[in-house]
Scaffold this motif. Structure first.
Motif: not given
Length: 260
Positions: A61, A122-123, A195, A248, A250-251
């Protein structure tokens, strides 16, 4: 005198169709398509460096890469900024639907997408009811695991830094040490999600962690059992890696602001 301007490029992608981020000899990767698109826009070979490497089928993402574009001979702006770039439209038009460019950001010459990153998150998503819209985007399970037990074990992980037991075998890295600052399971509208945030991750680490925590959630192992697994530093003692479809990036955080 520096003749190049360095850029960070922010992108997101659905990894289902790709053999990960990194260029592969005999398979299509996200990096390969991005390099080709940038090379077309700039009319010269461009090589990107990513903030990490995602495996086959893993999604992002938020992902950052850096590349250098030549400065205009007249000075002032780079070739990238002086071409009919029209924001991000031209670059996105050259990429498939499952790769999206969000920002192209000028940065200082020494900025590095991989080595400067201070944290990555990550997720991992799991759902329990058949849903055609989650196919390839989440891992479907039949039975709901015990989140309380999995969260107890996840909290224990933060007592450690050597995660050799969760690393893909025969990976050439200088250290298997990682500092995990967040690790928790939460309920979502469709199921549950894990998470996790750390300063760095080993290859296959998150999927191996989730597989191990699932053993605890199914009550095959007590939460404290994760200590023995981690302290063994042996991948064969940890759980099976879960499918890539639910994972995913994610950041990604940096010690300096990234604004267009």
């Amino acid at each position: 005198m520096n003749t190049n301007q360095r850029y960070f490029i922010e992108l997101a992608y659905n990894g289902t169709a790709y053999h990960g981020w990194q260029v592969q000899q005999n398979a299509v990767s996200v990096q390969e398509l991005l390099n080709k698109a940038l090379s077309t826009i700039l009319r010269q070979p461009i090589e990107t460096t990513g903030c990490g490497r995602t495996d086959t089928g893993v999604h992002a993402k938020e992902f950052f890469a850096h590349f250098d574009a030549p400065l205009s001979p007249e000075g002032g702006v780079s070739v990238l900024e002086s071409t009919p770039f029209r924001g991000l439209g031209g670059l996105n038009a050259l990429l498939p639907y499952d790769i999206a460019i969000k920002n192209v950001i000028p940065v200082h010459a020494d900025a590095h997408a991989r080595f400067d990153a201070t944290a990555r998150s990550y997720q991992y998503h799991i759902h329990f009811n058949k849903d055609p819209f989650l196919q390839g985007a989440s891992w479907q399970l039949r039975d709901v695991p015990n989140l309380d037990l999995m969260n107890q074990a996840a909290a224990i992980m933060m007592d450690y830094i050597d995660f050799s037991c969760f690393s893909k075998s025969n990976t050439q890295v200088k250290t298997n040490n990682c500092k995990i600052t967040c690790a928790e399971w939460v309920k979502t509208d469709n199921g549950i999600a894990f998470h996790i945030t750390a300063d760095r991750f080993l290859r296959n680490m998150v999927r191996a962690i989730v597989g191990t925590l699932m053993m605890i959630g199914r009550e095959e192992l007590k939460p404290e059992g994760i200590r023995e697994i981690i302290e063994s530093k042996n991948r064969s003692n940890a759980g099976t890696s879960v499918p890539a479809c639910g994972l995913y990036l994610t950041e990604v955080k940096y010690p300096y602001p990234l604004t267009p």
